[in-house]
Design a protein around this motif. Structure first.
Motif, short mmCIF file in Angstrom:
data_model
loop_
_atom_site.label_atom_id
_atom_site.label_comp_id
_atom_site.label_asym_id
_atom_site.label_seq_id
_atom_site.Cartn_x
_atom_site.Cartn_y
_atom_site.Cartn_z
N ALA A 1 52.43 -57.54 -6.45
CA ALA A 1 52.73 -58.97 -6.55
C ALA A 1 51.44 -59.78 -6.71
O ALA A 1 51.41 -60.79 -7.44
CB ALA A 1 53.49 -59.44 -5.32
N PHE A 2 50.38 -59.36 -6.04
CA PHE A 2 49.09 -60.04 -6.17
C PHE A 2 48.58 -59.97 -7.60
O PHE A 2 48.16 -60.97 -8.18
CB PHE A 2 48.08 -59.42 -5.21
CG PHE A 2 46.67 -59.88 -5.43
CD1 PHE A 2 46.27 -61.16 -5.07
CD2 PHE A 2 45.73 -59.04 -6.02
CE1 PHE A 2 44.96 -61.59 -5.29
CE2 PHE A 2 44.43 -59.46 -6.25
CZ PHE A 2 44.05 -60.73 -5.88
N PHE A 3 48.63 -58.78 -8.20
CA PHE A 3 48.17 -58.63 -9.58
C PHE A 3 49.09 -59.35 -10.56
O PHE A 3 48.63 -59.91 -11.56
CB PHE A 3 48.04 -57.15 -9.95
CG PHE A 3 46.81 -56.51 -9.40
CD1 PHE A 3 45.58 -56.70 -10.01
CD2 PHE A 3 46.86 -55.76 -8.24
CE1 PHE A 3 44.42 -56.13 -9.50
CE2 PHE A 3 45.71 -55.18 -7.72
CZ PHE A 3 44.49 -55.37 -8.35
N PHE A 4 50.39 -59.35 -10.25
CA PHE A 4 51.32 -60.10 -11.08
C PHE A 4 50.98 -61.58 -11.04
O PHE A 4 51.01 -62.27 -12.07
CB PHE A 4 52.75 -59.87 -10.60
CG PHE A 4 53.79 -60.52 -11.47
CD1 PHE A 4 54.34 -59.85 -12.54
CD2 PHE A 4 54.22 -61.82 -11.21
CE1 PHE A 4 55.30 -60.45 -13.34
CE2 PHE A 4 55.17 -62.44 -12.00
CZ PHE A 4 55.71 -61.74 -13.07
N TRP A 5 50.64 -62.08 -9.86
CA TRP A 5 50.28 -63.49 -9.69
C TRP A 5 49.05 -63.85 -10.52
O TRP A 5 48.93 -64.98 -11.01
CB TRP A 5 50.06 -63.79 -8.22
CG TRP A 5 49.71 -65.23 -7.94
CD1 TRP A 5 48.48 -65.77 -7.74
CD2 TRP A 5 50.64 -66.31 -7.83
NE1 TRP A 5 48.56 -67.13 -7.50
CE2 TRP A 5 49.88 -67.49 -7.56
CE3 TRP A 5 52.02 -66.42 -7.93
CZ2 TRP A 5 50.46 -68.73 -7.39
CZ3 TRP A 5 52.62 -67.67 -7.76
CH2 TRP A 5 51.83 -68.80 -7.50
N LYS A 6 48.14 -62.91 -10.66
CA LYS A 6 46.89 -63.17 -11.37
C LYS A 6 47.03 -63.06 -12.89
O LYS A 6 46.08 -63.34 -13.62
CB LYS A 6 45.81 -62.19 -10.89
CG LYS A 6 45.38 -62.41 -9.45
CD LYS A 6 44.77 -63.79 -9.25
CE LYS A 6 44.29 -64.01 -7.83
NZ LYS A 6 43.69 -65.37 -7.66
N LEU A 7 48.19 -62.65 -13.37
CA LEU A 7 48.40 -62.59 -14.82
C LEU A 7 48.34 -64.00 -15.42
O LEU A 7 48.69 -64.99 -14.76
CB LEU A 7 49.77 -61.99 -15.14
CG LEU A 7 49.96 -60.49 -14.95
CD1 LEU A 7 51.42 -60.12 -15.18
CD2 LEU A 7 49.05 -59.69 -15.87
N PRO A 8 47.92 -64.09 -16.68
CA PRO A 8 48.01 -65.40 -17.36
C PRO A 8 49.45 -65.90 -17.35
O PRO A 8 50.40 -65.12 -17.47
CB PRO A 8 47.54 -65.08 -18.78
CG PRO A 8 46.69 -63.86 -18.64
CD PRO A 8 47.30 -63.07 -17.52
N GLU A 9 49.60 -67.19 -17.21
CA GLU A 9 50.94 -67.77 -17.05
C GLU A 9 51.87 -67.39 -18.20
O GLU A 9 53.06 -67.13 -17.98
CB GLU A 9 50.82 -69.29 -16.95
CG GLU A 9 52.05 -69.97 -16.39
CD GLU A 9 52.33 -69.57 -14.95
OE1 GLU A 9 53.53 -69.47 -14.58
OE2 GLU A 9 51.36 -69.33 -14.20
#
Length: 342
Positions: A158-166
């Motif tokens: 979830a952390f890495f997903f959050w850091k993806l470009p919008e």
């Protein structure tokens, strides 16, 4: 504006408290199974219907608890990340501390009960510790702390997903959900076994939690659609006799999504007993299994019976297990161990 935001925060937390309280009771009921089909013998139509209802509850309702807990945790993670970019550090530290503590307890009990060494690496990590060799029960008792490992991995993702470009978040979310849905369908049709401890059961909840966080007001309008999908999928699974895995099922995913979409909005207050169940859900989850083992072993030693045979025995055993669990949590809450039960 501040008052409106405060009211929304309170509403969301009240609903989540209620959901967590429901889920932890479902977990305890699933493990203890105070009512079992074998307790109601007979060829009468009523008895057969009652046996089917009990089986339906355990396989289709109580199993919503663990995925819903993961859903709740990830939803709150995304919510907190939107408020503070550093929240992930606090969350990761918390999860690691809780995992190490309870897996350590599992290992100590394993050794005290005469378990042997060495153990496979997956037992040390993925499985949340070794199965307990309880001789009185005639079979090893699996560790339930695989849930904490799955939650850590999901939070990490979830952390890495959050850091993806919008602009990539929505396509990636749709892709992960689509792949998981197809995999669940294939597992059902071709009777592919998915281990309860496998992460394949839980990847889908990372993007689902994000979508609920990001498009909350839109999604909750369709909450009854998730319920209809849940009922329809359960009917299909039953009709075609699909031997589906416990958690790798579309029906479980839709049921969990329905519960989340219902309880993230529209609840203004949770009563104190509900709030306590929610606050100490970690302790109840971690400890009830140990007291279940102890009470079951004691009952077999005293009464020389392999299992409970009547609804009264099942109810009494359930009450004793739950009381001892709550008593232990109360004692731990008075010490520095409080953080491991709340």
């Amino acid at each position: 504006m501040v008052n409106v935001q405060s009211q929304r925060q309170q509403t969301r937390e009240a609903g989540i408290d209620i959901l967590k309280a429901i889920c932890i009771m479902l977990v305890v009921v699933w493990h203890c199974q105070p009512l079992r089909p074998s307790m109601f013998p007979g060829d009468q139509g009523f008895m057969e219907a009652l046996r089917q209802a009990i089986q339906f509850f355990y396989f289709n309702i109580s199993l919503l608890a663990v995925p819903s807990f993961i859903f709740v945790s990830l939803y709150l993670f995304f919510t907190k990340m939107s408020e503070s970019d550093d929240y992930w550090k606090k969350r990761f530290l918390r999860l690691v501390q809780v995992y190490i503590f309870w897996v350590g307890v599992q290992f100590i009990l394993y050794l005290l009960l005469g378990g042997g060494l060495p153990l496979p690496l997956k037992t040390i990590v993925r499985s949340g510790g070794p199965d307990l060799p309880v001789g009185m029960l005639m079979h090893p008792v699996p560790s339930i702390f695989y849930f904490l490992f799955a939650l850590m991995i999901c939070t990490f993702l979830a952390f890495f997903f959050w850091k993806l470009p919008e602009k990539l978040k929505l396509p990636v979310a749709v892709l992960v959900i689509a792949v998981s849905v197809l995999y669940f369908l294939a597992a059902a049709v071709w009777t592919v076994s998915i281990d309860t401890r496998s992460m394949k059961n839980y990847y889908i909840y990372v993007p689902a939690a994000y979508l609920l966080f990001r498009y909350k007001e839109r999604i909750i309008k369709f909450r009854w659609l998730f319920f209809i999908c849940f009922v329809a999928l359960v009917a299909v699974e039953t009709t075609f006799g699909w031997r589906t895995p416990p958690y790798g099922r579309l029906s479980i995913f839709c049921g969990s999504f329905f519960l989340m979409s219902v309880f993230v909005a529209g609840w203004t207050r949770a009563r104190r007993p509900v709030s306590l169940l929610s606050r100490y859900s970690l302790g109840i989850f971690a400890l009830h299994g140990y007291f279940m083992i102890a009470v079951s072993a004691l009952a077999r030693a005293l009464y020389s019976q392999k299992s409970i045979t009547t609804p009264v025995e099942g109810f009494v055993q359930f009450v004793v297990i739950f009381f001892l669990t709550c008593l232990c949590i109360w004692l731990m809450s008075k010490t520095s161990l409080r953080k491991y039960v709340s």
